[in-house]
Design a protein around this motif. Structure first.
Motif, PDB file in Angstrom:
ATOM      1  N   ASN A 806       0.857  -1.188   0.000  1.00 20.91           N
ATOM      2  CA  ASN A 806       0.000   0.000   0.000  1.00 20.91           C
ATOM      3  C   ASN A 806       0.893   1.237   0.000  1.00 20.91           C
ATOM      4  N   TYR A 807       0.505   2.167  -0.821  1.00 22.55           N
ATOM      5  CA  TYR A 807       1.263   3.418  -0.881  1.00 22.55           C
ATOM      6  C   TYR A 807       0.244   4.527  -1.062  1.00 22.55           C
ATOM      7  N   SER A 808       0.251   5.463  -0.130  1.00 21.75           N
ATOM      8  CA  SER A 808      -0.780   6.495  -0.117  1.00 21.75           C
ATOM      9  C   SER A 808      -0.336   7.722  -0.895  1.00 21.75           C
ATOM     10  N   GLU A 809      -1.317   8.611  -1.168  1.00 21.78           N
ATOM     11  CA  GLU A 809      -1.033   9.851  -1.874  1.00 21.78           C
ATOM     12  C   GLU A 809      -0.145  10.771  -1.050  1.00 21.78           C
ATOM     13  N   SER A 810      -0.147  10.530   0.279  1.00 16.88           N
ATOM     14  CA  SER A 810       0.706  11.338   1.156  1.00 16.88           C
ATOM     15  C   SER A 810       2.094  10.733   1.296  1.00 16.88           C
ATOM     16  N   GLU A 811       2.400   9.764   0.415  1.00 11.02           N
ATOM     17  CA  GLU A 811       3.726   9.154   0.318  1.00 11.02           C
ATOM     18  C   GLU A 811       4.062   8.303   1.553  1.00 11.02           C
ATOM     19  N   ILE A 812       3.029   7.750   2.186  1.00  9.69           N
ATOM     20  CA  ILE A 812       3.197   6.797   3.302  1.00  9.69           C
ATOM     21  C   ILE A 812       3.069   5.393   2.719  1.00  9.69           C
ATOM     22  N   TYR A 813       4.069   4.563   2.958  1.00 10.99           N
ATOM     23  CA  TYR A 813       4.019   3.200   2.454  1.00 10.99           C
ATOM     24  C   TYR A 813       3.704   2.245   3.611  1.00 10.99           C
ATOM     25  N   ARG A 814       3.073   1.174   3.266  1.00 11.76           N
ATOM     26  CA  ARG A 814       2.799   0.081   4.212  1.00 11.76           C
ATOM     27  C   ARG A 814       3.031  -1.235   3.473  1.00 11.76           C
ATOM     28  N   LEU A 815       3.989  -2.007   4.001  1.00 10.63           N
ATOM     29  CA  LEU A 815       4.297  -3.306   3.422  1.00 10.63           C
ATOM     30  C   LEU A 815       4.042  -4.392   4.482  1.00 10.63           C
ATOM     31  N   LYS A 816       3.349  -5.359   4.091  1.00 14.57           N
ATOM     32  CA  LYS A 816       3.156  -6.537   4.951  1.00 14.57           C
ATOM     33  C   LYS A 816       3.704  -7.735   4.193  1.00 14.57           C
ATOM     34  N   ILE A 817       4.806  -8.297   4.760  1.00 18.33           N
ATOM     35  CA  ILE A 817       5.543  -9.335   4.053  1.00 18.33           C
ATOM     36  C   ILE A 817       5.417 -10.650   4.816  1.00 18.33           C
ATOM     37  N   PHE A 818       5.095 -11.730   4.117  1.00 20.81           N
ATOM     38  CA  PHE A 818       4.989 -13.078   4.700  1.00 20.81           C
ATOM     39  C   PHE A 818       6.107 -13.929   4.116  1.00 20.81           C
ATOM     40  N   LEU A 819       6.933 -14.485   5.000  1.00 20.60           N
ATOM     41  CA  LEU A 819       8.028 -15.353   4.571  1.00 20.60           C
ATOM     42  C   LEU A 819       7.928 -16.698   5.304  1.00 20.60           C
ATOM     43  N   LYS A 820       8.203 -17.742   4.578  1.00 22.91           N
ATOM     44  CA  LYS A 820       8.224 -19.102   5.175  1.00 22.91           C
ATOM     45  C   LYS A 820       9.412 -19.834   4.585  1.00 22.91           C
ATOM     46  N   GLY A 821      10.337 -20.226   5.519  1.00 26.44           N
ATOM     47  CA  GLY A 821      11.545 -20.886   5.055  1.00 26.44           C
ATOM     48  C   GLY A 821      12.559 -21.004   6.185  1.00 26.44           C
ATOM     49  N   ALA A 822      13.865 -20.992   5.854  1.00 27.15           N
ATOM     50  CA  ALA A 822      14.891 -21.150   6.881  1.00 27.15           C
ATOM     51  C   ALA A 822      16.169 -20.507   6.421  1.00 27.15           C
ATOM     52  N   ASN A 823      17.004 -20.169   7.412  1.00 28.29           N
ATOM     53  CA  ASN A 823      18.347 -19.654   7.163  1.00 28.29           C
ATOM     54  C   ASN A 823      19.313 -20.746   7.563  1.00 28.29           C
ATOM     55  N   PRO A 824      20.003 -21.431   6.646  1.00 29.67           N
ATOM     56  CA  PRO A 824      20.870 -22.552   7.004  1.00 29.67           C
ATOM     57  C   PRO A 824      22.002 -22.142   7.947  1.00 29.67           C
ATOM     58  N   ASP A 825      22.241 -20.814   8.003  1.00 30.56           N
ATOM     59  CA  ASP A 825      23.320 -20.352   8.878  1.00 30.56           C
ATOM     60  C   ASP A 825      22.814 -19.985  10.272  1.00 30.56           C
ATOM     61  N   LEU A 826      21.519 -20.171  10.461  1.00 23.88           N
ATOM     62  CA  LEU A 826      20.936 -19.781  11.756  1.00 23.88           C
ATOM     63  C   LEU A 826      20.110 -20.936  12.292  1.00 23.88           C
TER      64      LEU A 826
END
Length: 877
Positions: A806-826
């Motif tokens: 979402n990005y508004s006319e007032s230049e405010i952004y909203r990102l909702k990110i969904f990730l599913k996986g793993a970091n082999p180094d963690l």
């Protein structure tokens, strides 16, 4: 004895007296027999008494019942007098006066051949009596009709002979008073005054000095023509002047300077006003005819000694000296015709080669309130004044007319029609002309030329169908020849709403043999500017032809280095106009300049290359409604760092509305940002003058596809649209952007609902989703104590990655990110699910994504500044 002598003497004296009385008595009673012989002795020898009936005379007079006398000469004159009284003096032995109540004079032709020679040495016989008085007298043989005299008195005083009488001739009565002076019985001077009602004639005649055949004369007369030969409108004729008359061999009439003949016409009697007004009205013409009823005067007024010679043997009239100026004077028309050479044969037609006339003609005319009305058309002018100064020659059966000076002044002129209105200011014209015309038919030397030049320039407003066109600084020249009428016009400027044309030179030609009309136009520095089009500094030329109610034109428009051929047609039957461009080849850069008003909303947009072509397009130029096929090839555009390479358009114009049509488009490549290309773009477009709609926009981007179902641009702006991206390789994008903070390996599908308003762009519930497993690496430069979420993102092998943008006319952004996986180094690659909510102020997000080339830089900059919102929780092992 003395007494006897006295008686004797008295006796004889008485006898003598008785004898004398007897003799006198015998003489008195026998007088009718011997008196005629004695009277004949008192008369000149050429007068013969043929009959005399005399009563017995008295001492001072005698009464004669009838007297017949014959005057013998070249023409014999018989005179018959009745009831005559002869007055005489016995002491002087002469006849003093003759009175008669009736006299008849008859002139008879002589039997001898006529003597045609003439001499001014006219013999004036000395009357043997002092007075002649006739109550009535008639003369025949002198004219066709008889002359009748009443109270005819002739008186002889020394060398002067005076005549006073009333004359009746051709039904008219005249009072005649004449005095003849003689010298040695030869005519020295004749003065005559004739009156007839209000008419008077004063004539003085005398032999010219040193000439035996010429007379000098002086004449002053006023005559009412209605008394002699009625002519409608003509009344009093005036003659005044001096001159001479020579009858030696031919008749030579000399008119001295200031001889004048004047003949005024009363035009009211001719009733021309009503008749002319009716004829003009039948032709739709009206004219101020108030002055038409003013008097018109015809004059002959000499300005020098003028001689006119009549050769009776050849029936030839010749002007041998001076000139004959004839004038016609009237408030509407003044004309002077001056004959300077004249050689006319009365027995030949004017077209005969022997005839010759030469002189000059001057005319001044002034017409007021002239108007012409035909059907719905109306033309009017408050005045029309013409001044002409010309010379002419008629010789060798040909007329030559040369107008050295022509002046024409036209007042304010208006032209009105149902859909046309023109107002022309007053104009002044100068010119000259010449005509040569055979009087016996066609000739190769026949020609005519008239040139009129407008002295002043005017501004001419023209209103057609409510649309005003102003022609500024108009100047014209009219040329008329035998076969053609030409109008050459120079115009400083033509203005019509958005159209402005400067420096116009136009020529119009009318063929007088077939009424065909054609011409040409050249112009410079033309411009046309409205909300869609802006054309400046153009020049061109065209030729045109009028056929019936159509005008066809063909020309070329030159714009910068472009040459555009065109045809233009006007149909007056349906008031339609059509512009045809065929063929059309013009650079796209020129088109971009023409369409600059449409592109003002996109100041960073430019067209750098390309060609626009068409076999033929046609339409209505005023509204820019055209039809035809139009092709754009190899068009390159730039918008900041965004470039469009090799745009191809196949346009089909629709004439139903201005700048309307459909197009199939192709783009070889669009360079969105550094190293990122959209390739093989295809779309379908519909557009009008103020709206563009792109449909089914499809292209290849980042090893995937881009698709926009519909994109609409109009005066209201850009309508909301969706951008669909399939199988986009974001890693290629980041590599191209040389992003050091983020690296993604994988393909994604994106759906971006974009809305652009005056406040700015916005994205509402845009979505993205990976369509296969991949790797995301975020290099934040953080230490081990950094938030575990960013530790995981440093080398995160995702199985799923999706989110909402979402990005508004007032230049405010909203990102909702969904990730599913793993970091082999963690945590030995333990599975992790992350939900990231990123929100903040990020100006120019879309601009950064599409144009600047680095959409991650603003996010990382926010993070480094501590302004990036971190996830609240992370699922840990």
């Amino acid at each position: 004895m003395i007494r006897a002598l006295f008686k004797k003497t008295a006796k004889w004296l008485l006898i003598f007296l008785l004898l004398v009385l007897l003799i006198l008595a015998v003489a008195y009673w026998t007088a009718p027999r011997w008196v005629p012989t004695q009277v004949q002795q008192l008369l000149p020898p050429e007068l013969k008494i043929t009959n005399l009936k005399l009563q017995r005379p008295g001492l001072a007079q005698a009464f004669v019942e009838e007297l017949e006398i014959t005057l013998v000469g070249e023409q014999q004159l018989n005179a018959q007098l009745k009831n005559i009284t002869l007055h005489y003096s016995l002491a002087q032995k002469k006849l003093t006066r003759i009175e008669a109540k009736n006299a008849v004079l008859e002139l008879q032709e002589s039997s001898s051949p006529p003597n045609n020679t003439f001499s001014n040495a006219i013999n004036i016989p000395h009357l043997p009596i002092e007075q002649l008085n006739f109550e009535q007298a008639s003369v025949s043989g002198l004219f066709v009709q008889e002359l009748f005299f009443e109270n005819l008195n002739i008186e002889q005083q020394n060398d002067a002979l005076q005549l006073d009488t009333q004359v009746e001739f051709i039904g008219l009565e005249f009072d005649l008073l004449a005095k003849i002076n003689s010298n040695n019985n030869l005519l020295h001077n004749l003065k005559a005054q004739i009156k007839q009602q209000q008419d008077t004639i004063h004539l003085e005649l005398s032999p010219a000095n040193n000439s035996t055949t010429a007379f000098d004369w002086e004449l002053a007369a006023t005559l009412d023509s209605r008394n002699y030969y009625p002519i409608d409108g003509l009344s009093t004729i005036a003659l005044e002047g001096n001159g001479a008359l020579d009858l030696k061999e031919s008749l030579l009439l000399q008119l001295d300077k200031d001889f004048m003949l004047s003949a005024p016409f009363d035009l009211k009697q001719l009733k021309l006003k009503a008749e002319l007004a009716e004829q003009l009205a039948n032709k739709g013409i009206s004219l101020d005819l108030a002055q038409l009823e003013d008097a018109l005067t015809l004059k002959l007024h000499t300005t020098e000694i003028t001689n006119v010679l009549w050769h009776s043997d050849q029936y030839q009239l010749e002007l041998t000296q001076g000139s004959l100026p004839f004038l016609m004077q009237h408030p509407l028309l003044n004309t002077q015709l001056t004959l300077e050479q004249l050689q006319l044969y009365a027995s030949l037609p004017l077209s005969a080669p022997e005839q010759r006339l030469a002189g000059n003609l001057k005319a001044d005319t002034l017409l007021k309130h002239l108007a012409v009305k035909q059907a719905s058309s109306h033309i009017s002018s408050d005045k029309l004044a013409l001044n002409l100064d010309s010379s002419f020659v008629i010789e060798n059966a040909s007329l030559k007319l040369a107008a050295e000076q022509i002046k024409l002044n036209m007042g304010t002129t208006q032209i009105k029609d149902l859909e046309l209105q023109v107002t022309a200011a007053a104009t002044q014209w100068n010119g000259h002309g010449e005509v040569q015309q055979s009087l016996v038919g066609e000739d190769k030397n026949n020609h005519q030329l008239l040139i009129l030049k407008q002295r002043n320039t005017i501004d001419l407003p023209i209103i057609i169908q409510g649309l005003t066109t102003t022609i500024g600084q108009l100047n014209n020249q009219v040329t008329l020849t035998k076969d053609k009428l030409t109008l050459d016009s120079n115009i400083g400027q033509v203005a019509q709403d958005n159209l402005l044309i400067n420096d116009i030179a136009a020529t119009s030609n009318l063929n007088l043999n077939n009424d065909k009309l054609n011409g040409s136009i050249r112009f410079k520095n033309a411009s046309f500017n409205n909300d869609q089009v802006a054309v400046n500094n153009a020049n061109g030329k065209l030729s045109w032809l009028k056929s019936r109610n159509h005008i066809f034109s063909k020309g070329q428009l030159n714009y910068q280095d472009e040459a555009i051929p065109f045809r233009y047609q006007i149909n007056f039957d349906n008031d339609k106009q059509q512009l045809t461009l065929s063929p059309l080849h013009i650079s796209a850069t020129s088109i971009s300049q023409w369409l600059s008003p449409l592109l003002t909303k996109y100041p960073n947009l430019s067209i750098t290359a390309g060609q626009i072509s068409s076999e033929k397009i046609k339409g209505y130029p005023i509204t820019l409604a055209f039809e035809g096929a139009l092709t754009a090839d190899n068009v390159n555009l730039a918008y900041d760092q965004l470039s469009v390479v090799n745009l191809q358009l196949d346009e089909q114009l629709d004439p139903k509305a201005p700048v309307t049509g459909t197009a199939q488009g192709r783009v070889q490549k669009i360079e969105v940002a550094a190293g990122i290309d959209i390739t093989d773009l295809q779309f379908f477009m519909q557009h009008s003058a103020d709206a563009y709609q792109l449909q089914d926009v499809f292209a290849y981007l980042l090893k995937g596809n881009l698709y926009i179902p519909q994109l609409t641009l109009s005066e209201k702006g850009i309508a909301p649209f969706n951008v669909k991206l399939d199988k986009i390789d974001l890693g290629q994008l980041l590599k191209a952007l040389e992003s050091e903070a983020l690296d993604i390996q994988g393909r994604f599908d994106l759906l971006l609902p974009i809305k652009i308003s005056d406040k700015g762009p916005s994205i509402v519930d845009g979505s993205f989703k990976s369509n296969a497993a991949g790797i995301i690496k975020v290099n934040t430069g953080a230490s081990a104590q950094t938030n575990i979420a960013f530790q995981a993102l440093q080398n995160f092998h995702y199985q799923e990655l999706s989110g909402v943008i979402n990005y508004s006319e007032s230049e405010i952004y909203r990102l909702k990110i969904f990730l599913k996986g793993a970091n082999p180094d963690l945590y030995d690659g333990f599975p992790i699910e992350l939900t990231l909510n990123v929100e903040g102020n990020l100006p120019n997000l879309l601009y950064s994504m599409l144009v600047s080339g680095d959409m991650t830089k603003p996010i990382i900059d926010k993070y480094k500044a501590g302004e990036l919102e971190l996830p609240e929780s992370v699922e840990q092992p």
